[in-house]
Write a protein that holds these residues in place. Structure first.
Motif, PDB file in Angstrom:
ATOM      1  N   LYS A 142     -24.069 -21.105 -11.284  1.00 52.68           N
ATOM      2  CA  LYS A 142     -23.102 -21.629 -10.304  1.00 52.68           C
ATOM      3  C   LYS A 142     -21.964 -22.346 -11.035  1.00 52.68           C
ATOM      4  CE  LYS A 142     -26.125 -21.936  -6.276  1.00 52.68           C
ATOM      5  NZ  LYS A 142     -27.374 -21.475  -6.869  1.00 52.68           N
ATOM      6  N   ASP A 143     -22.229 -22.786 -12.248  1.00 57.14           N
ATOM      7  CA  ASP A 143     -21.203 -23.415 -13.077  1.00 57.14           C
ATOM      8  C   ASP A 143     -20.318 -22.297 -13.641  1.00 57.14           C
ATOM      9  OD1 ASP A 143     -19.708 -24.544 -15.169  1.00 57.14           O
ATOM     10  OD2 ASP A 143     -21.310 -25.946 -15.726  1.00 57.14           O
ATOM     11  N   TYR A 144     -19.025 -22.360 -13.354  1.00 52.78           N
ATOM     12  CA  TYR A 144     -18.141 -21.254 -13.765  1.00 52.78           C
ATOM     13  C   TYR A 144     -18.117 -21.087 -15.278  1.00 52.78           C
ATOM     14  CZ  TYR A 144     -14.052 -23.504 -15.877  1.00 52.78           C
ATOM     15  OH  TYR A 144     -13.222 -24.163 -16.738  1.00 52.78           O
ATOM     16  N   ARG A 145     -18.400 -22.177 -16.015  1.00 53.49           N
ATOM     17  CA  ARG A 145     -18.399 -22.064 -17.480  1.00 53.49           C
ATOM     18  C   ARG A 145     -19.526 -21.145 -17.961  1.00 53.49           C
ATOM     19  NH1 ARG A 145     -17.270 -28.438 -17.703  1.00 53.49           N
ATOM     20  NH2 ARG A 145     -18.751 -28.206 -15.997  1.00 53.49           N
ATOM     21  N   GLU A 146     -20.629 -21.150 -17.221  1.00 55.54           N
ATOM     22  CA  GLU A 146     -21.722 -20.227 -17.551  1.00 55.54           C
ATOM     23  C   GLU A 146     -21.324 -18.791 -17.214  1.00 55.54           C
ATOM     24  OE1 GLU A 146     -24.271 -20.636 -19.348  1.00 55.54           O
ATOM     25  OE2 GLU A 146     -24.139 -22.806 -19.486  1.00 55.54           O
ATOM     26  N   ARG A 147     -20.503 -18.642 -16.167  1.00 57.85           N
ATOM     27  CA  ARG A 147     -20.028 -17.302 -15.798  1.00 57.85           C
ATOM     28  C   ARG A 147     -19.035 -16.787 -16.841  1.00 57.85           C
ATOM     29  NH1 ARG A 147     -18.000 -18.500 -10.062  1.00 57.85           N
ATOM     30  NH2 ARG A 147     -18.891 -20.573 -10.182  1.00 57.85           N
ATOM     31  N   LEU A 148     -18.275 -17.720 -17.388  1.00 57.26           N
ATOM     32  CA  LEU A 148     -17.339 -17.368 -18.460  1.00 57.26           C
ATOM     33  C   LEU A 148     -18.122 -16.892 -19.684  1.00 57.26           C
ATOM     34  CD1 LEU A 148     -14.254 -17.532 -18.674  1.00 57.26           C
ATOM     35  CD2 LEU A 148     -14.519 -19.769 -19.747  1.00 57.26           C
ATOM     36  N   TYR A 149     -19.221 -17.581 -19.970  1.00 53.64           N
ATOM     37  CA  TYR A 149     -20.080 -17.211 -21.107  1.00 53.64           C
ATOM     38  C   TYR A 149     -20.594 -15.781 -20.918  1.00 53.64           C
ATOM     39  CZ  TYR A 149     -23.691 -17.782 -24.733  1.00 53.64           C
ATOM     40  OH  TYR A 149     -24.470 -17.648 -25.865  1.00 53.64           O
TER      41      TYR A 149
END
Length: 258
Positions: A142-149
């Protein structure tokens, strides 16, 4: 006895990650450089409509991954040993391999145009797998930074060795890089990211996702590509988990940056 088994599994994982780390950071060989020239030539032969389809799909993909709820429904696994989590993950990879090869067989049978129409579906399947893997390793998608990863993992899998060295630097120093990112997805400059991302992706590898030659080729290509993506994702998350456990245990046996 069981505890010893888990330790030996983690040792095995550490060894695998170390070899993978060396592979990701190794300089492009003569063959890599040669194949890059060949790939650049192939890129010139790829029809414009395929280039356009890939660019459009990428744009939709970014919006879906960074802002959409479509992929972010996976709940993270909050407990379970590494051996337990990875058994689940390997099952997921096998399931997606079957699904993707079936999809590849269908689009392959329909030729290039049907392949183009289903191109977003094939990429969507692979993205969904990456979200599942992240959640099973215990990361909050849900954290967009994890989606970026996740987008960087996808990029790493589809880069030539020259670019792979660059992309891997991002993966390798992720915890530090993530701290420099804005807290909310809306504040992230995704347009410039998307342009850079497009440059790193190896078009010839992406074009493999569009089954052109026939059902058998489409099925085999997708089966292999899912395996490659699954292995890349596992090692990217293992790297982070092992670093984290290493820092907790004051254990410097794992080479963080060789």
């Amino acid at each position: 006895m069981q505890h010893h088994h888990l330790n030996s599994y983690e040792d095995q994982v550490r060894t695998e990650v170390l070899f993978w780390h060396r592979k990701m950071t190794s300089a492009p060989s003569f063959t890599d450089r040669l194949s890059k020239k060949v790939q650049d030539k192939i890129n010139g032969y790829i029809p414009e409509k395929v280039h356009k389809a890939i660019t459009l799909t990428m744009e939709k993909l970014f919006k879906a991954v960074l802002f959409g709820a479509e992929y972010t429904t996976g709940r993270k696994m909050t407990n379970g040993s590494l051996v337990y989590r990875e058994a689940y993950i390997k099952n997921q990879i096998a399931f997606y391999q079957k699904t993707a090869s079936l999809e590849g067989a269908v689009t392959g049978a329909g030729g290039l145009l049907m392949g183009l129409a289903d191109f977003p579906v094939l990429i969507g399947l692979k993205m969904k797998l990456l979200f599942d893997i992240a959640a099973l390793y215990g990361f909050d998608v849900k954290d967009y930074r994890e989606r970026l990863y996740i987008l960087y993992i996808f990029q790493l899998a589809f880069s030539s060795q020259q670019w792979r060295n660059e992309v891997y630097k991002m993966i390798d120093t992720w915890e530090d890089f993530a701290k420099t990112l804005p807290e909310h997805a809306e504040d992230f400059n995704w347009r410039s990211f998307q342009q850079e991302y497009r440059d790193y992706i190896d078009l010839a590898k992406m074009a493999q996702l569009v089954p052109v030659i026939g059902a058998a080729v489409g099925a085999i290509a997708n089966y292999k590509l899912v395996a490659q993506l699954g292995e890349t994702a596992m090692n990217c998350y293992r790297l982070r988990l092992l670093r984290h456990s290493g820092s907790n245990n004051n254990d410097d046996t794992y080479p963080v940056n060789e």
